[in-house]
Design a protein around this motif. Structure first.
Motif, mmCIF file in Angstrom:
data_model
loop_
_atom_site.group_PDB
_atom_site.id
_atom_site.type_symbol
_atom_site.label_atom_id
_atom_site.label_comp_id
_atom_site.label_asym_id
_atom_site.label_seq_id
_atom_site.Cartn_x
_atom_site.Cartn_y
_atom_site.Cartn_z
ATOM 1 N N LEU A 1 2.569 8.759 13.483
ATOM 2 C CA LEU A 1 3.344 7.517 13.396
ATOM 3 C C LEU A 1 2.436 6.290 13.313
ATOM 4 O O LEU A 1 2.751 5.328 12.621
ATOM 5 C CB LEU A 1 4.291 7.396 14.579
ATOM 6 N N LYS A 2 1.302 6.322 14.015
ATOM 7 C CA LYS A 2 0.371 5.200 13.937
ATOM 8 C C LYS A 2 -0.180 5.048 12.527
ATOM 9 O O LYS A 2 -0.300 3.930 12.013
ATOM 10 C CB LYS A 2 -0.784 5.392 14.927
ATOM 11 N N LYS A 3 -0.500 6.167 11.886
ATOM 12 C CA LYS A 3 -0.998 6.111 10.511
ATOM 13 C C LYS A 3 0.081 5.576 9.577
ATOM 14 O O LYS A 3 -0.191 4.738 8.707
ATOM 15 C CB LYS A 3 -1.447 7.492 10.050
ATOM 16 N N GLU A 4 1.309 6.041 9.763
ATOM 17 C CA GLU A 4 2.412 5.572 8.929
ATOM 18 C C GLU A 4 2.659 4.079 9.144
ATOM 19 O O GLU A 4 2.917 3.332 8.195
ATOM 20 C CB GLU A 4 3.676 6.368 9.247
ATOM 21 N N TYR A 5 2.546 3.620 10.378
ATOM 22 C CA TYR A 5 2.742 2.213 10.688
ATOM 23 C C TYR A 5 1.676 1.346 10.019
ATOM 24 O O TYR A 5 1.985 0.297 9.451
ATOM 25 C CB TYR A 5 2.737 2.001 12.203
ATOM 26 N N LEU A 6 0.414 1.798 10.082
ATOM 27 C CA LEU A 6 -0.658 1.034 9.440
ATOM 28 C C LEU A 6 -0.459 0.967 7.931
ATOM 29 O O LEU A 6 -0.709 -0.071 7.307
ATOM 30 C CB LEU A 6 -2.009 1.646 9.776
ATOM 31 N N ASP A 7 -0.012 2.062 7.334
ATOM 32 C CA ASP A 7 0.268 2.063 5.896
ATOM 33 C C ASP A 7 1.376 1.064 5.553
ATOM 34 O O ASP A 7 1.271 0.326 4.571
ATOM 35 C CB ASP A 7 0.669 3.459 5.413
ATOM 36 N N LEU A 8 2.434 1.052 6.359
ATOM 37 C CA LEU A 8 3.529 0.109 6.106
ATOM 38 C C LEU A 8 3.083 -1.340 6.278
ATOM 39 O O LEU A 8 3.496 -2.216 5.517
ATOM 40 C CB LEU A 8 4.706 0.398 7.032
#
Length: 66
Positions: free
Chosen positions: A20-27
């Motif tokens: 989720l942290k990786k997805e958040y940074l991408d967003l």
């Protein structure tokens, strides 16, 4: 809608938090550079990360048993 993380093991919770942290940074990056289809997705992910952090902390303190 709240997601059900209660059935996750400690390792699963940590792995999901990292995902989720990786997805958040991408967003975040996409929102700065260009257009994001669902701007509220950042809020949902951030809150899911907070839920997982709380559950991991509870597990480490012995409050929650998996």
């Amino acid at each position: 809608m709240l997601k059900n993380f209660k059935n996750f093991t400690l390792e699963d919770m940590k792995a999901k938090r990292l995902e989720l942290k990786k997805e958040y940074l991408d967003l975040r990056f996409k929102s700065v550079v260009g257009h994001v289809e669902n701007p509220l997705k950042k809020r949902e992910i951030r809150r899911d990360i907070a839920r997982l952090n709380t559950m991991i902390c509870e597990h480490e303190l012995g409050i929650r048993k998996v």
